[in-house]
Design a protein around this motif. Structure first.
Motif, PDB file in Angstrom:
ATOM      1  N   ALA A   1      -2.251   6.158  -4.297  1.00  0.00           N
ATOM      2  CA  ALA A   1      -0.852   5.790  -4.530  1.00  0.00           C
ATOM      3  C   ALA A   1      -0.744   4.307  -4.867  1.00  0.00           C
ATOM      4  CB  ALA A   1      -0.007   6.119  -3.293  1.00  0.00           C
ATOM      5  N   ARG A   2      -1.520   3.477  -4.175  1.00  0.00           N
ATOM      6  CA  ARG A   2      -1.437   2.026  -4.414  1.00  0.00           C
ATOM      7  C   ARG A   2      -1.895   1.670  -5.822  1.00  0.00           C
ATOM      8  NH1 ARG A   2      -4.250   2.036   0.648  1.00  0.00           N
ATOM      9  NH2 ARG A   2      -6.031   0.926  -0.250  1.00  0.00           N
ATOM     10  N   THR A   3      -3.005   2.264  -6.274  1.00  0.00           N
ATOM     11  CA  THR A   3      -3.495   1.890  -7.600  1.00  0.00           C
ATOM     12  C   THR A   3      -2.528   2.346  -8.688  1.00  0.00           C
ATOM     13  OG1 THR A   3      -5.268   2.124  -9.227  1.00  0.00           O
ATOM     14  CG2 THR A   3      -5.124   3.842  -7.586  1.00  0.00           C
ATOM     15  N   VAL A   4      -1.918   3.514  -8.531  1.00  0.00           N
ATOM     16  CA  VAL A   4      -0.942   3.939  -9.538  1.00  0.00           C
ATOM     17  C   VAL A   4       0.274   3.014  -9.499  1.00  0.00           C
ATOM     18  CG1 VAL A   4       0.495   5.814 -10.396  1.00  0.00           C
ATOM     19  CG2 VAL A   4      -1.747   6.333  -9.425  1.00  0.00           C
ATOM     20  N   MET A   5       0.739   2.680  -8.304  1.00  0.00           N
ATOM     21  CA  MET A   5       1.898   1.780  -8.183  1.00  0.00           C
ATOM     22  C   MET A   5       1.628   0.437  -8.857  1.00  0.00           C
ATOM     23  SD  MET A   5       2.990   2.555  -4.224  1.00  0.00           S
ATOM     24  CE  MET A   5       4.193   1.219  -4.049  1.00  0.00           C
ATOM     25  N   SER A   6       0.373  -0.024  -8.819  1.00  0.00           N
ATOM     26  CA  SER A   6       0.060  -1.332  -9.417  1.00  0.00           C
ATOM     27  C   SER A   6       0.218  -1.319 -10.930  1.00  0.00           C
ATOM     28  CB  SER A   6      -1.363  -1.763  -9.053  1.00  0.00           C
ATOM     29  OG  SER A   6      -2.325  -1.080  -9.831  1.00  0.00           O
ATOM     30  N   CYS A   7       0.189  -0.127 -11.522  1.00  0.00           N
ATOM     31  CA  CYS A   7       0.303  -0.029 -12.984  1.00  0.00           C
ATOM     32  C   CYS A   7       1.751   0.047 -13.457  1.00  0.00           C
ATOM     33  CB  CYS A   7      -0.479   1.187 -13.484  1.00  0.00           C
ATOM     34  SG  CYS A   7      -2.249   1.063 -13.143  1.00  0.00           S
ATOM     35  N   LEU A   8       2.679   0.076 -12.525  1.00  0.00           N
ATOM     36  CA  LEU A   8       4.096   0.043 -12.868  1.00  0.00           C
ATOM     37  C   LEU A   8       4.452  -1.363 -13.337  1.00  0.00           C
ATOM     38  CD1 LEU A   8       6.480   2.121 -12.388  1.00  0.00           C
ATOM     39  CD2 LEU A   8       6.920   0.866 -10.273  1.00  0.00           C
ATOM     40  N   PRO A   9       5.228  -1.491 -14.407  1.00  0.00           N
ATOM     41  CA  PRO A   9       5.712  -2.843 -14.746  1.00  0.00           C
ATOM     42  C   PRO A   9       6.498  -3.421 -13.575  1.00  0.00           C
ATOM     43  CG  PRO A   9       6.170  -1.275 -16.513  1.00  0.00           C
ATOM     44  CD  PRO A   9       5.696  -0.461 -15.339  1.00  0.00           C
TER      45      PRO A   9
ATOM     46  N   ALA B   1      -7.996  -5.444  -5.967  1.00  0.00           N
ATOM     47  CA  ALA B   1      -6.980  -6.334  -6.541  1.00  0.00           C
ATOM     48  C   ALA B   1      -5.729  -5.533  -6.903  1.00  0.00           C
ATOM     49  CB  ALA B   1      -7.536  -7.054  -7.771  1.00  0.00           C
ATOM     50  N   ARG B   2      -5.916  -4.308  -7.390  1.00  0.00           N
ATOM     51  CA  ARG B   2      -4.736  -3.496  -7.733  1.00  0.00           C
ATOM     52  C   ARG B   2      -3.921  -3.168  -6.481  1.00  0.00           C
ATOM     53  NH1 ARG B   2      -8.628  -0.673 -10.602  1.00  0.00           N
ATOM     54  NH2 ARG B   2      -8.091   1.316  -9.626  1.00  0.00           N
ATOM     55  N   SER B   3      -4.604  -2.867  -5.380  1.00  0.00           N
ATOM     56  CA  SER B   3      -3.869  -2.636  -4.123  1.00  0.00           C
ATOM     57  C   SER B   3      -3.057  -3.867  -3.745  1.00  0.00           C
ATOM     58  CB  SER B   3      -4.840  -2.309  -2.986  1.00  0.00           C
ATOM     59  OG  SER B   3      -5.109  -0.935  -2.927  1.00  0.00           O
ATOM     60  N   LEU B   4      -3.670  -5.034  -3.850  1.00  0.00           N
ATOM     61  CA  LEU B   4      -2.953  -6.266  -3.489  1.00  0.00           C
ATOM     62  C   LEU B   4      -1.789  -6.528  -4.439  1.00  0.00           C
ATOM     63  CD1 LEU B   4      -5.644  -8.879  -2.401  1.00  0.00           C
ATOM     64  CD2 LEU B   4      -3.830  -7.886  -0.992  1.00  0.00           C
ATOM     65  N   VAL B   5      -1.950  -6.172  -5.724  1.00  0.00           N
ATOM     66  CA  VAL B   5      -0.835  -6.315  -6.662  1.00  0.00           C
ATOM     67  C   VAL B   5       0.337  -5.444  -6.213  1.00  0.00           C
ATOM     68  CG1 VAL B   5      -0.090  -5.711  -9.006  1.00  0.00           C
ATOM     69  CG2 VAL B   5      -2.175  -7.066  -8.671  1.00  0.00           C
ATOM     70  N   ALA B   6       0.035  -4.211  -5.788  1.00  0.00           N
ATOM     71  CA  ALA B   6       1.112  -3.347  -5.283  1.00  0.00           C
ATOM     72  C   ALA B   6       1.761  -3.965  -4.048  1.00  0.00           C
ATOM     73  CB  ALA B   6       0.562  -1.948  -4.978  1.00  0.00           C
ATOM     74  N   CYS B   7       0.945  -4.551  -3.171  1.00  0.00           N
ATOM     75  CA  CYS B   7       1.494  -5.192  -1.961  1.00  0.00           C
ATOM     76  C   CYS B   7       2.378  -6.384  -2.339  1.00  0.00           C
ATOM     77  CB  CYS B   7       0.370  -5.662  -1.045  1.00  0.00           C
ATOM     78  SG  CYS B   7      -0.666  -4.321  -0.403  1.00  0.00           S
TER      79      CYS B   7
END
Lengths: 474, 474
Positions: free
Chosen positions: B223-231, B459-465
């Motif tokens: 879920a976190r990695t997909v969320m990170s790809c949201l603008p 890094a993608r998880s942290l971007v979502a955070c």
């Protein structure tokens, strides 16, 4: 510290101004011709075909052809499976050159106009010897001087970027039909240093380069691919008008704020889908297992006589790092055809790209020209392997042809490899829908060209040709 | 036909509005908690460690561990050389899973607010059983039903995109320390269809997801990695103010027109340089040749007891496609630390990323968090292998900590793999220059996240955070 957003610092305007500057600056086109003719007289190369088995310094094994030093490149076999295709499996010889070389153009302003430092360089595979090349064109073996040659001039500008402005710096692929996952680092670096102009080098404006790009066999492949990575002019500072509006539609296409048929996100999703869906598997195999190909003392050729041969050449050159050497080369059979169809959509020029599989690509597919083929090769292939849109290109009326020139592929590995590069404009309402093709703008291609593995080398050449049409003409 | 430029159609505004909507809509957070607790009661899994040699349906060979069907994944050995590094050579077991799965979140507007369809899903490796997952989380073996399970719900929304709006669609890598070149297709697709909400699924606003992301072990890695790809949201439609300006600096960082320390072209050149300069070679090898690791009936572990083990698990689950199975898993030793240092530069938040080599990356390096390590592992490694900036994270004062939560890695392959994800703000004048690190804005990361192989999964998880901190708080 830079606080301006990307490209907001006048780069597009400076590029547009350089693209218009073909009559002025340190080198006019007539002077260019005289200089180039003089270079051709003083830097000839004597290139002779020799049997593949006779190469000096190369180990011509049954499984692999390699240099005794272990460097440069090897010729090996490749086994390719592409599921659900007209030709789902084949084997072929392929060049394996894993090192990443540098193709670099050095840029500098003179009297406020950007100039590129270009080189008149002989390559053994050029059918006409000398062609216009980037400032630096070096394999890693070149610049670490494995072959004991001279130092590569201007290389330091591309190895130490601390004092320069980097305009482009991206690894791009080369021909996937002949190279196994080969990439070169395409670089454009701007300096404010005083630069000594060595023999064989010349400062040229973009406008001058655009002009000579229209001449047959003059601007080499390496120069074209680096030029394609330059951001585009999006306006004409001179505000010139043109009869049928083609150039205005092209400039609008280069402008990222113009309307596009598809959002970039849709194009990226289409690429992701192709790369996920298409099932390609490749493996390097020994040359002796490359079925369908015949190996003699002279060469390796396909049983049908089509496609290409692996041959040997003996080179005696002046004006290069090493005066005499032999090497294997790829000799394509027949002149290829590389074409973009383009059309105006809401007044914005779009080009038709295809998602294309080639054996040597790193990542399944790359975006290729609308048509990229050697028409002769299709005589022995199934009818449904015939390229779509070939007739639209072959039967184009003269007024549809916006660009056409025969240009050479890379002369260090390919022997007399020539393709006709053509840009054909079709009617705005031409219905050419095809699931494997998409209409894209130049600005979208420029976005993709900042990253590796999106546009293949033939598409990049055509992008440089299209960009050249933004320059003013006689 | 879309004629608007990318993201000019209100998507960023809609995302900002959904990020603020955490008290309204079809699901409030209290109701979410009740629903999630109920799901936890009804969908438990009994997971037992079992000897690696006892797995049913798996062929536990000396060279490779594979499923009898030939699908799913294999455990093999990997040999890695990285020239000029403190640890220039090592061997390790690795998961080889070449198929590209789908991680997809379905999006739909209710009362003008975007909602995401999330799933409460048990994975065998989750230390707490149930976590919040994307709408679809399916390997190709899953969705072609190799294991004979039930059909994957909602999969068609991600297989046929013709009636939907694609918001993101990009292949992204997973842990390069444990997977050999694994990628999943991260997709966000918006529909206007009526969608039946099946048991175990729930529509949530971004604001609700942002809130629960701050809870330990609740939102899973997929879920976190997909969320990170949201603008990203780039503004706060409610115009709320905040004491110290952190959130305003974060929103400016998400806005591509804000000033950045480096142009994107400079960041891309730095990536190109690292990928050209760093000499990594990897090859899959038989498990029996993985020196430094011990294999018993129970497991495969490193001689030092550090890093991770390959273990076996037996799973009895309700609420999954198949009720009972066994499989190998990777069990990391120790809780890891994953941290971004961030700082305001001209009022715009920047995060410090590193160009990091991992054994399983497709393309040499990916951009990783400032710190990503399991501190215990460094006891047996050379001192110069200790990660830079570790002390800045470990010794941060409480008021510097903008986010901290312990989150799980993917529960289908990792057993109880937990990392503390932390975002630490340092002073605007903190001098943390390091050639292998760069300060970048969120907007630059968003640009890179449209393409594969730039940001690693941590890094993608942290971007979502980080993105979650744009949501309003109590």
């Amino acid at each position: 510290m830079t606080t301006a957003p990307p490209w907001a610092d006048g780069l597009a305007r400076r590029i547009a101004e350089s693209a218009l500057a073909w009559e002025s600056g340190p080198a006019e086109v007539d002077a260019f011709r005289a200089w180039f003719a003089e270079r051709a007289r003083t830097s000839a190369a004597l290139v002779r075909r020799v049997p593949l088995d006779s190469l000096t310094g190369w180990q011509n094994g049954a499984d692999v052809i390699r240099h005794a030093s272990g460097r440069f490149f090897t010729i090996e076999g490749l086994d390719i499976h592409v599921r659900d295709r007209p030709v789902p499996h084949w084997r072929q010889p392929i060049i394996n050159q894993p090192e990443i070389g540098i193709l670099g153009i050095l840029v500098k302003e003179f009297d406020g106009v950007m100039h590129c430092l270009m080189q008149a360089k002989v390559e053994p595979g050029n059918s006409n010897g000398l062609q216009l090349s980037p400032t630096v064109q070096a394999t890693r073996s070149n610049y670490t001087r494995v072959h004991g040659g001279r130092q590569v001039p201007y290389l330091d500008y591309f190895r130490d970027l601390s004092g320069s402005r980097v305009i482009a710096d991206v690894r791009q692929s080369e021909q996937g039909s002949a190279f196994y996952q080969k990439r070169n680092r395409n670089m454009i670096v701007e300096t404010t240093d005083d630069v000594e102009v060595l023999d064989g080098f010349r400062w040229m404006t973009l406008g001058q380069m655009h002009r000579v790009l229209a001449l047959d066999d003059l601007v080499n492949m390496d120069a074209r691919t680096v030029m394609s990575c330059l951001p585009f002019a999006t306006s004409d500072p001179a505000g010139r008008e043109e009869g049928d509006g083609f150039r205005a539609a092209l400039l609008r296409s280069c402008d990222g704020t113009s309307p596009a048929l598809h959002r970039l996100g849709e194009i990226l999703s289409w690429v992701t889908d192709a790369r996920t869906r298409i099932d390609v598997s490749t493996s390097l195999i020994p040359l002796r297992e490359v079925s369908g190909w015949r190996r003699t003392e002279e060469r390796i050729s396909h049983e049908t006589g089509l496609f290409f041969s692996v041959i040997g050449v003996d080179v005696e050159a002046t004006g290069r790092e090493v005066a005499h050497w032999t090497q294997p080369m790829i000799e394509p059979h027949g002149t290829g055809l590389v074409a973009f169809l383009c059309r105006r959509i809401d007044g914005v020029l779009h080009v038709l790209v295809q998602a294309q599989v080639e054996a040597g690509y790193v990542d399944v597919i790359e975006l290729a020209p609308t048509v990229q083929c050697t028409p002769d090769n299709y005589s022995c292939l199934p009818a449904d392997a015939r390229p779509p849109f070939l007739d639209e290109v072959l039967l184009a009326r003269p007024e549809q042809i916006r660009f056409t020139a025969v240009l050479s592929e890379e002369g260090g590995r390919f022997f007399h490899a020539r393709n006709r590069y053509t840009i054909i404009e079709v009617e705005p309402d031409a219905d050419l829908a095809h699931p494997n093709y998409r209409w894209v703008t130049m600005a979208q291609l420029a976005d993709l060209l900042r990253h590796s593995h999106y546009l293949n080398v033939q598409a990049r050449s055509l992008v440089a040709c299209l960009h050249s049409l933004t320059s003013a003409r006689d």
